[in-house]
Design a protein around this motif. Structure first.
Motif, PDB file in Angstrom:
ATOM      1  N   SER A  27      -2.463  14.619   2.447  1.00  0.00           N
ATOM      2  CA  SER A  27      -2.557  13.432   3.303  1.00  0.00           C
ATOM      3  C   SER A  27      -2.335  13.795   4.769  1.00  0.00           C
ATOM      4  O   SER A  27      -2.486  12.950   5.651  1.00  0.00           O
ATOM      5  CB  SER A  27      -1.519  12.392   2.870  1.00  0.00           C
ATOM      6  OG  SER A  27      -0.205  12.906   3.049  1.00  0.00           O
ATOM      7  N   LYS A  28      -1.986  15.070   5.025  1.00  0.00           N
ATOM      8  CA  LYS A  28      -1.695  15.519   6.386  1.00  0.00           C
ATOM      9  C   LYS A  28      -2.811  16.436   6.873  1.00  0.00           C
ATOM     10  O   LYS A  28      -3.141  17.437   6.223  1.00  0.00           O
ATOM     11  CB  LYS A  28      -0.353  16.248   6.419  1.00  0.00           C
ATOM     12  CG  LYS A  28       0.809  15.343   6.019  1.00  0.00           C
ATOM     13  CD  LYS A  28       2.090  16.125   5.865  1.00  0.00           C
ATOM     14  CE  LYS A  28       3.231  15.200   5.403  1.00  0.00           C
ATOM     15  NZ  LYS A  28       4.464  15.941   5.095  1.00  0.00           N
ATOM     16  N   LEU A  29      -3.381  16.098   8.007  1.00  0.00           N
ATOM     17  CA  LEU A  29      -4.544  16.811   8.523  1.00  0.00           C
ATOM     18  C   LEU A  29      -4.245  18.285   8.774  1.00  0.00           C
ATOM     19  O   LEU A  29      -5.083  19.155   8.480  1.00  0.00           O
ATOM     20  CB  LEU A  29      -5.035  16.128   9.802  1.00  0.00           C
ATOM     21  CG  LEU A  29      -6.451  16.452  10.275  1.00  0.00           C
ATOM     22  CD1 LEU A  29      -7.471  16.349   9.147  1.00  0.00           C
ATOM     23  CD2 LEU A  29      -6.837  15.530  11.428  1.00  0.00           C
ATOM     24  N   GLU A  30      -3.078  18.607   9.314  1.00  0.00           N
ATOM     25  CA  GLU A  30      -2.743  20.009   9.591  1.00  0.00           C
ATOM     26  C   GLU A  30      -2.739  20.841   8.321  1.00  0.00           C
ATOM     27  O   GLU A  30      -3.123  22.011   8.320  1.00  0.00           O
ATOM     28  CB  GLU A  30      -1.381  20.101  10.303  1.00  0.00           C
ATOM     29  CG  GLU A  30      -1.419  19.724  11.773  1.00  0.00           C
ATOM     30  CD  GLU A  30      -2.449  20.534  12.563  1.00  0.00           C
ATOM     31  OE1 GLU A  30      -2.541  21.774  12.345  1.00  0.00           O
ATOM     32  OE2 GLU A  30      -3.173  19.937  13.380  1.00  0.00           O
ATOM     33  N   GLU A  31      -2.295  20.235   7.216  1.00  0.00           N
ATOM     34  CA  GLU A  31      -2.284  20.952   5.938  1.00  0.00           C
ATOM     35  C   GLU A  31      -3.703  21.132   5.396  1.00  0.00           C
ATOM     36  O   GLU A  31      -3.991  22.108   4.699  1.00  0.00           O
ATOM     37  CB  GLU A  31      -1.397  20.220   4.929  1.00  0.00           C
ATOM     38  CG  GLU A  31       0.073  20.268   5.307  1.00  0.00           C
ATOM     39  CD  GLU A  31       0.977  19.549   4.306  1.00  0.00           C
ATOM     40  OE1 GLU A  31       0.478  19.081   3.255  1.00  0.00           O
ATOM     41  OE2 GLU A  31       2.196  19.461   4.583  1.00  0.00           O
ATOM     42  N   ILE A  32      -4.598  20.202   5.713  1.00  0.00           N
ATOM     43  CA  ILE A  32      -6.008  20.356   5.319  1.00  0.00           C
ATOM     44  C   ILE A  32      -6.631  21.515   6.096  1.00  0.00           C
ATOM     45  O   ILE A  32      -7.348  22.347   5.524  1.00  0.00           O
ATOM     46  CB  ILE A  32      -6.793  19.051   5.551  1.00  0.00           C
ATOM     47  CG1 ILE A  32      -6.259  17.936   4.648  1.00  0.00           C
ATOM     48  CG2 ILE A  32      -8.284  19.275   5.286  1.00  0.00           C
ATOM     49  CD1 ILE A  32      -6.864  16.567   4.907  1.00  0.00           C
ATOM     50  N   TYR A  33      -6.343  21.601   7.408  1.00  0.00           N
ATOM     51  CA  TYR A  33      -6.841  22.727   8.203  1.00  0.00           C
ATOM     52  C   TYR A  33      -6.352  24.059   7.618  1.00  0.00           C
ATOM     53  O   TYR A  33      -7.105  25.023   7.508  1.00  0.00           O
ATOM     54  CB  TYR A  33      -6.369  22.615   9.658  1.00  0.00           C
ATOM     55  CG  TYR A  33      -7.006  21.497  10.443  1.00  0.00           C
ATOM     56  CD1 TYR A  33      -8.377  21.223  10.330  1.00  0.00           C
ATOM     57  CD2 TYR A  33      -6.260  20.719  11.323  1.00  0.00           C
ATOM     58  CE1 TYR A  33      -8.960  20.200  11.068  1.00  0.00           C
ATOM     59  CE2 TYR A  33      -6.838  19.701  12.057  1.00  0.00           C
ATOM     60  CZ  TYR A  33      -8.194  19.435  11.923  1.00  0.00           C
ATOM     61  OH  TYR A  33      -8.768  18.422  12.657  1.00  0.00           O
ATOM     62  N   GLN A  34      -5.093  24.085   7.235  1.00  0.00           N
ATOM     63  CA  GLN A  34      -4.506  25.298   6.669  1.00  0.00           C
ATOM     64  C   GLN A  34      -5.198  25.670   5.354  1.00  0.00           C
ATOM     65  O   GLN A  34      -5.496  26.840   5.102  1.00  0.00           O
ATOM     66  CB  GLN A  34      -3.011  25.077   6.437  1.00  0.00           C
ATOM     67  CG  GLN A  34      -2.275  26.312   5.938  1.00  0.00           C
ATOM     68  CD  GLN A  34      -0.783  26.038   5.735  1.00  0.00           C
ATOM     69  OE1 GLN A  34      -0.233  25.096   6.283  1.00  0.00           O
ATOM     70  NE2 GLN A  34      -0.141  26.872   4.920  1.00  0.00           N
ATOM     71  N   LEU A  35      -5.461  24.656   4.523  1.00  0.00           N
ATOM     72  CA  LEU A  35      -6.138  24.883   3.247  1.00  0.00           C
ATOM     73  C   LEU A  35      -7.523  25.489   3.480  1.00  0.00           C
ATOM     74  O   LEU A  35      -7.913  26.463   2.812  1.00  0.00           O
ATOM     75  CB  LEU A  35      -6.277  23.563   2.488  1.00  0.00           C
ATOM     76  CG  LEU A  35      -7.132  23.592   1.212  1.00  0.00           C
ATOM     77  CD1 LEU A  35      -6.431  24.370   0.113  1.00  0.00           C
ATOM     78  CD2 LEU A  35      -7.436  22.172   0.730  1.00  0.00           C
ATOM     79  N   PHE A  36      -8.264  24.946   4.434  1.00  0.00           N
ATOM     80  CA  PHE A  36      -9.599  25.461   4.742  1.00  0.00           C
ATOM     81  C   PHE A  36      -9.515  26.911   5.206  1.00  0.00           C
ATOM     82  O   PHE A  36     -10.318  27.757   4.785  1.00  0.00           O
ATOM     83  CB  PHE A  36     -10.270  24.590   5.812  1.00  0.00           C
ATOM     84  CG  PHE A  36     -11.113  23.476   5.241  1.00  0.00           C
ATOM     85  CD1 PHE A  36     -12.468  23.412   5.503  1.00  0.00           C
ATOM     86  CD2 PHE A  36     -10.546  22.493   4.439  1.00  0.00           C
ATOM     87  CE1 PHE A  36     -13.259  22.391   4.970  1.00  0.00           C
ATOM     88  CE2 PHE A  36     -11.316  21.470   3.912  1.00  0.00           C
ATOM     89  CZ  PHE A  36     -12.675  21.409   4.169  1.00  0.00           C
ATOM     90  N   LEU A  47       0.831  -1.206   0.000  1.00  0.00           N
ATOM     91  CA  LEU A  47       0.000   0.000   0.000  1.00  0.00           C
ATOM     92  C   LEU A  47       0.866   1.255   0.000  1.00  0.00           C
ATOM     93  O   LEU A  47       1.866   1.338   0.718  1.00  0.00           O
ATOM     94  CB  LEU A  47      -0.886   0.036   1.241  1.00  0.00           C
ATOM     95  CG  LEU A  47      -2.177  -0.766   1.235  1.00  0.00           C
ATOM     96  CD1 LEU A  47      -2.858  -0.638   2.593  1.00  0.00           C
ATOM     97  CD2 LEU A  47      -3.107  -0.331   0.124  1.00  0.00           C
ATOM     98  N   ASP A  48       0.462   2.215  -0.812  1.00  0.00           N
ATOM     99  CA  ASP A  48       1.092   3.534  -0.805  1.00  0.00           C
ATOM    100  C   ASP A  48       0.042   4.564  -0.419  1.00  0.00           C
ATOM    101  O   ASP A  48      -1.065   4.574  -0.978  1.00  0.00           O
ATOM    102  CB  ASP A  48       1.649   3.883  -2.188  1.00  0.00           C
ATOM    103  CG  ASP A  48       2.792   2.966  -2.602  1.00  0.00           C
ATOM    104  OD1 ASP A  48       3.716   2.781  -1.785  1.00  0.00           O
ATOM    105  OD2 ASP A  48       2.755   2.439  -3.725  1.00  0.00           O
ATOM    106  N   LYS A  49       0.365   5.441   0.544  1.00  0.00           N
ATOM    107  CA  LYS A  49      -0.547   6.523   0.896  1.00  0.00           C
ATOM    108  C   LYS A  49      -0.375   7.656  -0.102  1.00  0.00           C
ATOM    109  O   LYS A  49       0.759   8.108  -0.346  1.00  0.00           O
ATOM    110  CB  LYS A  49      -0.289   7.022   2.320  1.00  0.00           C
ATOM    111  CG  LYS A  49      -1.400   7.940   2.835  1.00  0.00           C
ATOM    112  CD  LYS A  49      -1.222   8.259   4.316  1.00  0.00           C
ATOM    113  CE  LYS A  49      -2.450   9.015   4.842  1.00  0.00           C
ATOM    114  NZ  LYS A  49      -2.315   9.355   6.278  1.00  0.00           N
ATOM    115  N   LEU A  50      -1.474   8.099  -0.690  1.00  0.00           N
ATOM    116  CA  LEU A  50      -1.400   9.118  -1.727  1.00  0.00           C
ATOM    117  C   LEU A  50      -1.319  10.511  -1.114  1.00  0.00           C
ATOM    118  O   LEU A  50      -2.025  10.829  -0.165  1.00  0.00           O
ATOM    119  CB  LEU A  50      -2.630   9.039  -2.636  1.00  0.00           C
ATOM    120  CG  LEU A  50      -2.839   7.737  -3.406  1.00  0.00           C
ATOM    121  CD1 LEU A  50      -4.098   7.819  -4.261  1.00  0.00           C
ATOM    122  CD2 LEU A  50      -1.626   7.407  -4.277  1.00  0.00           C
ATOM    123  N   ASN A  51      -0.447  11.329  -1.670  1.00  0.00           N
ATOM    124  CA  ASN A  51      -0.346  12.729  -1.279  1.00  0.00           C
ATOM    125  C   ASN A  51      -0.100  13.576  -2.528  1.00  0.00           C
ATOM    126  O   ASN A  51       0.962  13.478  -3.104  1.00  0.00           O
ATOM    127  CB  ASN A  51       0.776  12.942  -0.263  1.00  0.00           C
ATOM    128  CG  ASN A  51       0.713  14.333   0.360  1.00  0.00           C
ATOM    129  OD1 ASN A  51      -0.322  14.998   0.319  1.00  0.00           O
ATOM    130  ND2 ASN A  51       1.826  14.783   0.922  1.00  0.00           N
TER     131      ASN A  51
END
Length: 488
Positions: free
Chosen positions: A102-111, A81-85
C-alpha cells in the motif's frame, strides 16, 4: 406538482441518479426486478458466510467521496473503509508471488529488486498516470458524451498522442521483466479490453492502483449499496423490488407514456434505465430503438465471468485478501476471450478471501473464498463445464499455494453466463459492460439520452463513462444532470 421519474434497475448508477434527481425535487421510484436491491452488487449468505456476488474491488476512493459530498455526506457516514496492505498479491508460478504494498516507496523497491533500473521508469510512468488521472477525473469522465468537443481543451490536446498509443506499448517501452509487465497491464482489465487495444491514456488506472491504493468496506461492497440506499431513502426515493419492467410504452409522437410492470401499466412520461442498455431497447417497439442488433454484435464487450462462492472449513494459507493467478499465458487467454471466443485452455483467475481482513464474512476458523475466471461473453454455459473449471483452478490453486483445500470445501455456488443473462438481462451474459477501446470512448459510446424517444434516458456501464463501480457513480450523476437540464 413535482416531476415524477421512474428508474429501471437499482445498481450503482441507478442509485446514484435516484439521489441526484430526488435532491433536485423529483418524485423518484426505483423498480428492481430481483428480490433485493443493488443490481450486480448483491450479497449471497449461507451458513454464516457472506459473499459479495459482484464487484469486490474498492478503487478510486475520491470518486466515492465526491459522490457523497454532493449531498453533504461522507462515506464514513455509512461505512468503514480499511486500506489493504498488501493491496493484492500476484502468483506467477509455484511458490512465486509478488505482494503489492500500500506504500508507493515499497512498490518502487519491489520493482527495483525484480529489474534493476525499473523503479526510475515506474516513477516516470506514474507521473504520467497521475497527470492523466487528474485530467480524466476533472475534465473527461464527468462529461455526458454528447459531443466530441467535450474532449477538446488545452490539457487533453497536450495528451492526444496517448489516445493513439496503447497501454501495452507504453508499459513495454522501458519495462522488460514479464512479472512487472503483467502487474502494470493488469489494472486496464477493469476497463474490459486487452492492453493492446486500450489507449495509453488509460494508464490513469495504474495511478488508481499504486497511488490511491486498494480499500475494503468493512462488511463488504454491499455496505456501499446499503449506504446509497439509505441516502436515497432520506431524500424521499421509493424502492420497489420484484418489479419486472416488461415494456416501455410510447405514443405515436414517440413520447414515453408508461411502463408495463408485472403485467400492469404505470403511467409516466419520464424514464431512466439503469438496466442493460441493449435489453432496455428491446422493451421498446422496434421502430423507436436507436441501435440495431448488428450495432451491438459489432461492439467489443468486456468479458463475462465464471464465479464461485466457496465456504472453506479452515483458514487458507499463502494468499492475500485479493490474489491474482497469472501463471498461465495471458495473451492466449485474452485471444480466447476477444479474438476466438471459447472456453479458455488454461485460464488466468482471481480469488479473494475477504475473511482474511474482515471477520464478518466467515465464521471463526473458516474462510470465505470468491473465485473468478474471465470468459468470452455469449459462449455456451453448462453445469458440466462449470464443474470442470472449478476443479481446474483448485488443482492449480493447491499447487501454486502449496496446500490442500479441496477436501475442505463446505459448499460452493457458481454464477456464469446464463446467470448474467437471467439475473441482469445482460447482453451475451457480459459481466462488465462495453469495453473502453479507442472507438468506444466518451461520445462514441451509446448515448445517455435516447435520440428516438422523448424523455427516455440511460445510465450504467454501457454508456459513459464506462465499466467499473466509480464510473457507474459518475454515470448516474451525468444522466441525472442531463434529465434536469432537459426538463427545465
Amino acid at each position: 406538482m413535482r416531476k415524477e421519474v421512474y428508474i429501471i434497475g437499482s445498481g450503482f448508477s441507478a442509485l446514484a441518479a435516484s439521489s441526484y434527481l430526488a435532491k433536485s425535487g423529483y418524485k423518484v421510484t426505483v423498480l428492481e426486478k430481483n428480490d433485493s436491491l443493488g443490481g450486480r452488487a448483491r450479497q449471497y449468505k449461507k451458513e454464516g458466510f457472506t459473499f459479495d456476488i459482484g464487484p469486490s474491488w474498492y478503487w478510486m476512493p475520491d470518486v466515492f467521496e465526491r459522490f457523497f459530498a454532493d449531498f453533504d455526506k461522507k462515506p464514513s457516514d455509512y461505512y468503514v473503509l480499511d486500506k489493504l496492505n498488501p493491496g493484492y498479491e500476484v502468483y506467477f508460478g509455484e511458490n512465486s508471488s509478488l505482494k503489492i504494498s500500500s506504500k508507493l516507496e515499497e512498490i518502487y523497491q519491489l520493482f527495483e529488486e525484480e529489474e534493476k533500473g525499473s523503479s526510475k521508469h515506474l516513477k516516470t510512468f506514474l507521473d504520467s498516470a497521475k497527470a492523466n488521472y487528474d485530467t480524466a477525473i476533472k475534465d473527461l469522465v464527468y462529461q455526458p458524451g454528447v459531443s466530441p468537443l467535450e474532449l477538446v481543451n488545452t490539457t487533453t490536446i497536450a495528451r492526444v498522442s496517448q489516445f493513439f498509443s496503447t497501454i501495452k506499448k507504453q508499459v513495454r517501452k522501458n519495462i522488460k521483466n514479464h512479472k512487472l509487465i503483467k502487474i502494470l497491464e493488469f489494472p486496464v482489465l477493469f476497463l474490459g479490453a486487452k492492453p493492446s487495444n486500450t489507449p495509453a491514456f488509460y494508464n490513469f488506472m495504474n495511478y488508481a492502483d499504486f497511488g490511491l491504493g486498494t480499500w475494503h468496506p468493512r462488511g463488504g461492497m454491499y455496505k456501499v449499496i446499503e449506504g446509497m440506499i439509505s441516502l436515497a431513502e432520506s431524500l424521499g426515493v421509493q424502492f420497489k423490488t420484484n418489479a419486472n419492467v416488461e415494456k416501455i410504452i410510447t405514443d405515436t409522437s414517440k413520447n414515453v407514456t408508461g411502463l408495463l410492470v408485472n403485467g400492469k401499466e404505470i403511467k409516466t412520461n419520464l424514464v431512466l434505465s439503469g438496466a442493460d442498455y441493449h435489453h432496455t431497447e428491446t422493451l421498446l417497439d422496434k421502430k423507436v430503438r436507436q441501435y440495431s442488433e448488428n450495432y451491438w454484435s459489432n461492439k467489443t464487450f468486456a468479458p463475462s465471468s465464471l464465479l464461485f462462492y466457496v465456504g472453506f472449513d479452515k483458514k487458507i494459507e499463502n494468499v492475500s485478501h485479493h490474489t491474482l493467478f497469472f501463471d498461465s499465458d495471458f495473451d492466449l487467454h485474452a485471444k480466447e476471450i476477444y479474438d476466438n471466443p471459447k472456453w479458455p485452455t488454461d485460464p488466468l483467475f482471481y480469488a479473494n478471501f475477504t475473511s482474511i481482513t474482515d471477520k464478518t464474512s466467515a465464521p471463526e476458523g473458516k474462510e470465505a473464498g470468491f473465485f473468478l475466471i474471465p470468459l468470452a461473453p455469449g459462449i455456451v454455459d453448462t453445469d458440466e463445464l462449470r464443474e470442470e473449471y472449478f476443479h481446474k483452478i483448485l488443482d492449480r490453486f493447491e499447487k501454486l499455494t502449496n496446500q490442500k483445500v479441496k477436501e475442505n470445501v463446505l459448499f460452493k455456488k457458481s454464477f456464469c453466463v446464463n446467470d448474467f443473462k437471467s439475473e441482469y438481462n445482460s447482453y451475451k451474459g457480459n459481466a462488465y459492460g462495453m469495453a473502453n477501446t479507442l472507438l468506444q470512448t466518451a461520445f462514441l459510446r451509446p448515448k445517455i439520452k435516447s435520440s428516438k424517444v422523448k424523455n427516455l434516458y440511460f445510465t450504467g456501464q454501457l454508456t459513459v463513462p464506462g465499466p467499473g463501480v466509480p464510473p457507474a457513480l459518475i454515470s448516474g450523476k451525468l444522466a441525472s444532470e442531463l434529465i434536469i437540464k432537459n426538463q427545465q
